[in-house]
Design a protein around this motif. Structure first.
Motif, short mmCIF file in Angstrom:
data_model
loop_
_atom_site.label_atom_id
_atom_site.label_comp_id
_atom_site.label_asym_id
_atom_site.label_seq_id
_atom_site.Cartn_x
_atom_site.Cartn_y
_atom_site.Cartn_z
N ILE A 172 0.84 -1.20 0.00
CA ILE A 172 0.00 0.00 0.00
C ILE A 172 0.87 1.25 0.00
N VAL A 173 1.90 1.25 0.83
CA VAL A 173 2.82 2.40 0.88
C VAL A 173 3.50 2.58 -0.48
N ALA A 174 3.95 1.49 -1.09
CA ALA A 174 4.60 1.56 -2.40
C ALA A 174 3.64 2.10 -3.46
N ALA A 175 2.38 1.67 -3.41
CA ALA A 175 1.38 2.16 -4.37
C ALA A 175 1.11 3.65 -4.17
N ILE A 176 1.09 4.10 -2.93
CA ILE A 176 0.88 5.53 -2.64
C ILE A 176 2.05 6.34 -3.18
N VAL A 177 3.27 5.86 -2.97
CA VAL A 177 4.45 6.55 -3.50
C VAL A 177 4.36 6.61 -5.02
N HIS A 178 4.04 5.49 -5.65
CA HIS A 178 3.89 5.43 -7.11
C HIS A 178 2.89 6.48 -7.57
N PHE A 179 1.73 6.52 -6.93
CA PHE A 179 0.67 7.45 -7.30
C PHE A 179 1.11 8.90 -7.15
N PHE A 180 1.72 9.24 -6.01
CA PHE A 180 2.09 10.64 -5.79
C PHE A 180 3.25 11.09 -6.68
N VAL A 181 4.18 10.19 -6.99
CA VAL A 181 5.24 10.55 -7.93
C VAL A 181 4.63 10.78 -9.31
N LEU A 182 3.65 9.97 -9.68
CA LEU A 182 2.95 10.18 -10.95
C LEU A 182 2.30 11.56 -10.99
N ILE A 183 1.60 11.92 -9.93
CA ILE A 183 0.94 13.22 -9.85
C ILE A 183 1.98 14.35 -9.94
N LEU A 220 5.93 18.78 -12.53
CA LEU A 220 7.06 18.76 -13.47
C LEU A 220 6.62 18.85 -14.93
N HIS A 221 5.31 18.77 -15.17
CA HIS A 221 4.70 18.96 -16.49
C HIS A 221 5.25 17.99 -17.55
N PHE A 222 5.34 16.72 -17.19
CA PHE A 222 5.71 15.70 -18.18
C PHE A 222 4.67 15.73 -19.30
N LYS A 223 5.11 15.66 -20.53
CA LYS A 223 4.19 15.64 -21.67
C LYS A 223 3.60 14.25 -21.87
N SER A 224 4.32 13.22 -21.45
CA SER A 224 3.88 11.84 -21.62
C SER A 224 3.45 11.24 -20.29
N ALA A 225 2.18 10.86 -20.19
CA ALA A 225 1.70 10.19 -18.98
C ALA A 225 2.36 8.82 -18.84
N GLY A 226 2.65 8.19 -19.98
CA GLY A 226 3.31 6.89 -19.94
C GLY A 226 4.69 6.98 -19.33
N LEU A 227 5.48 7.97 -19.75
CA LEU A 227 6.82 8.17 -19.19
C LEU A 227 6.73 8.56 -17.72
N ALA A 272 7.40 6.88 -12.14
CA ALA A 272 6.71 6.69 -10.86
C ALA A 272 6.75 5.23 -10.43
N ALA A 273 6.62 4.32 -11.38
CA ALA A 273 6.67 2.89 -11.08
C ALA A 273 8.03 2.50 -10.52
N ILE A 274 9.09 3.09 -11.03
CA ILE A 274 10.43 2.81 -10.51
C ILE A 274 10.51 3.22 -9.03
N PHE A 275 9.95 4.36 -8.71
CA PHE A 275 9.92 4.80 -7.30
C PHE A 275 9.10 3.83 -6.45
N GLY A 276 7.93 3.45 -6.95
CA GLY A 276 7.07 2.52 -6.21
C GLY A 276 7.73 1.17 -6.01
N LEU A 277 8.35 0.65 -7.06
CA LEU A 277 9.04 -0.64 -6.94
C LEU A 277 10.22 -0.55 -5.99
N SER A 278 10.91 0.57 -5.99
CA SER A 278 12.05 0.75 -5.07
C SER A 278 11.58 0.73 -3.62
#
Length: 127
Positions: free
Chosen positions: A15-26, A32-39, A44-50
């Motif tokens: 749950i904590v990892a998923a929250i980190v993933h979500f907030f890094v995505l946001i 940071l205004h990423f143009k690609s949601a996929g990127l 964000a997934a790298i942060f969550g997996l870490s």
């Protein structure tokens, strides 16, 4: 009782990892205004997996006597296999059998949690 405590910690860590993933995505998209949601999601997934890896290593299984890189590689292999299982299972469920994708998603999600738990326990952290 120890087994349930360990599994509870595993779920909590997830749950904590998923929250980190979500907030890094946001942050990636909104600040940071990423143009690609996929990127943005990939980073964000790298942060969550870490967070998941280090949480499992030091909090859930408390098994950090094996070399960090070796454990991390096994962890990544496990999660790639779990992701492939989840994707293939949902493909068969929805695309081949035309069943409702949400039911399949949640069914296979919970199966994947158990695969992840036992894979981490028996293969990655060997407790």
């Amino acid at each position: 009782m120890k087994k349930w405590h360990e599994f509870f910690n595993f779920v909590l860590n997830g749950i904590v990892a998923a929250i980190v993933h979500f907030f890094v995505l946001i942050i990636n998209i909104e600040i940071l205004h990423f143009k690609s949601a996929g990127l943005a999601n990939f980073i964000a997934a790298i942060f969550g997996l870490s967070v998941s890896f280090f949480g499992n290593r030091y909090f859930v299984f408390r098994k950090h006597d094996e070399h960090l890189v070796r454990q991390a590689i096994k962890f990544l292999i496990l999660y790639i296999l779990v992701a492939c299982f989840h994707g293939l299972a949902l493909y068969i469920w929805t695309d081949m059998y035309t069943l409702k994708y949400l039911y399949g998603f949640f069914l296979f999600f919970f199966i994947a949690v158990f695969f992840s738990y036992f894979g981490n326990k028996l293969m990655v952290f060997k407790t």
